[in-house]
Design an enzyme around this catalytic site. Sequence first.
Site, PDB file in Angstrom:
ATOM      1  N   ASP A 307     -24.756   7.060  -6.525  1.00  0.00           N
ATOM      2  CA  ASP A 307     -25.105   5.700  -6.144  1.00  0.00           C
ATOM      3  C   ASP A 307     -25.554   5.673  -4.682  1.00  0.00           C
ATOM      4  O   ASP A 307     -24.826   6.108  -3.782  1.00  0.00           O
ATOM      5  CB  ASP A 307     -23.887   4.791  -6.334  1.00  0.00           C
ATOM      6  N   TYR A 312     -28.519   2.184   2.836  1.00  0.00           N
ATOM      7  CA  TYR A 312     -27.495   3.161   3.235  1.00  0.00           C
ATOM      8  C   TYR A 312     -28.056   4.286   4.115  1.00  0.00           C
ATOM      9  O   TYR A 312     -27.303   4.953   4.827  1.00  0.00           O
ATOM     10  CB  TYR A 312     -26.847   3.817   2.013  1.00  0.00           C
ATOM     11  N   LYS A 342     -30.843   0.700  -4.732  1.00  0.00           N
ATOM     12  CA  LYS A 342     -30.808  -0.771  -4.682  1.00  0.00           C
ATOM     13  C   LYS A 342     -31.941  -1.316  -3.803  1.00  0.00           C
ATOM     14  O   LYS A 342     -32.380  -0.667  -2.849  1.00  0.00           O
ATOM     15  CB  LYS A 342     -29.456  -1.243  -4.140  1.00  0.00           C
ATOM     16  N   HIS A 375     -29.619  -5.687  -4.469  1.00  0.00           N
ATOM     17  CA  HIS A 375     -28.414  -5.406  -3.687  1.00  0.00           C
ATOM     18  C   HIS A 375     -27.567  -6.655  -3.449  1.00  0.00           C
ATOM     19  O   HIS A 375     -26.342  -6.625  -3.639  1.00  0.00           O
ATOM     20  CB  HIS A 375     -28.815  -4.777  -2.342  1.00  0.00           C
TER      21      HIS A 375
END
Length: 577
Positions: A307, A312, A342, A375
């Site tokens: 994931d 990120y 996402k 997200h």
Amino acid sequence: MDSSCVATSFRIPEQVLTSSGQRMQLLGFGTAAYPLVTLEVAKQAILQAIELGYRHFDTTYIYGTEQPLGEAIVEAISLGLIKSRDELFITTKLWCSDAYGELVLPQLHKSLQNLRIEYVDLYLIHWPLSSKQGRYEFPKKLREYCRANGVLLIGYSPLGASGTLWGSSRVLENEVLKEIAEAKEKTVAQICLKWAFEEGVGVIVKSFNVERMKQNLEILDWSLSEEERKRIGDLPQSRGCTGESFVSENGTFKTLEEFWDGEHRFGSNGEKMPVLGFGTAVFPSVGAEATKMAILQSIRLGYRHFDTAAKYGSEQPLGEAIQEALSIGLIQSRDELFITTKLWCGDAHGDLVVPALKRSLQNLKLEYLDLFLIHWPVSCKPGTYEFPIKEENFFPMDFNSVWAAMEECQRLNLTKSIGVSNFSCKKLTDILAIANIPPAVNQVEMNPMWQQKKLREFCRANGIFLTAYSPLGANGTFWGSDRVLECEVLKEIAKAKGKTAAQVSLRWIYQQGVGVIVKSFNGERMKQNLGIFDWSLDEDELKKIDELPQSRGVTGVAYTSKYGPFRTVEDIWDGEM
């Protein structure tokens, strides 16, 4: 008999069963009625079915319909509706409490006595487990496998079993099926049954309504076009009959995933997702090389679900880790992995969604994703990736254009499935109201201290698979705390079972039928997080966890603004606090 019942003038297609040479009508009449009806009502319905031309009847001891089926057969012969029992194909099944070697034959003899016949045409094991003896309470891959091995697949609940304890109206109310039915001047039920026939699958229909019995037979002199079959093939997938009644903390199957051999499938492709995923969000950040090495170590340990997210900063090291894992032989193909990323708020605009996914694929060095999620349910200034987001840069998300673009991503085969993250029941309802492809997944905070009971029920009812992030409370992040790992109840349970509090928390999530994203770059903890599948929490332990005080860890305050669209955290979660 009702004079309106007229025998059919055509023969229902038959299939020769490989092992016996027996001929079986591909359209069978089911006798399971939920809620239950009287024996006389069941018998009269079966007689009407025989008069209409049905010759294949499906029953089982646990349905309580063997006896009325037997009486209907005797009466049908006496009335001249059939000349002999040999004109019928009778199926019954072995119930779980008789699924022991020494009980199988006696139970079949009992069924034959109820049915008043000397033999059945087909005897099935009802479910792949045994239960306590003498108790009779009710507690695309498969098609291909059966076809390859000469096993005829027969579909029950072909119309979704609306009105039963496990069913819903999702089949009969499906917009795609309704459009096809209207165009062909058929019923949705007929479209479903015809589709099953054209897939080479037998089907058990059940209606005690005479008009519907007739309609169910009227599926043999027309066909679905290739385009119509493709539209049906693209429908999102989820189980209706989950098998939940056959799962027990102390039983053979402790979770639904164990019952169905660890496969959670969803989406229009029947996508298979490992229920334990490895998270790559690190706060505070670590270097790209440290992230890549942690991912490689997790692949060595057996993780296959990863994931990430555009925000990120871990897409690139994940992509490099995948390439290295292939080159050194840790995996043979990218297809062995399940990759989720996402859509960030700055790209949550209709015209930016597809370009954002293509950019993520470039970072990941992949041709497709397995799952693409929105997200957060809010947009910000186009093309900005700052965090925290400036208050004046928030915008309401245009669900219509953004979700349409998500669907386009799937149609372009850039992702196999699409979904959302941090969506409340209300926001999911808003998406479902406009979706041609419903969200396959909703990824949210969930752990023993924030159990998401309302959201779990909503997602289960709507075929949306729930996945948990921050399953251990996200201690060490700016939003997390140690309240999960330091919970005395969890520590007591862990001590009694010889496990860690983290393992107890992860096992609890798994036993709720929810996927889970774990994140640790510590090798020993990576191993521990995998060690949750060969033991279970008992009823008393589950009850103790169920009674823990509840509150959110992830409030979403960073996504509020005095300018809106969310001025308070209550606005984000629509009061689900």
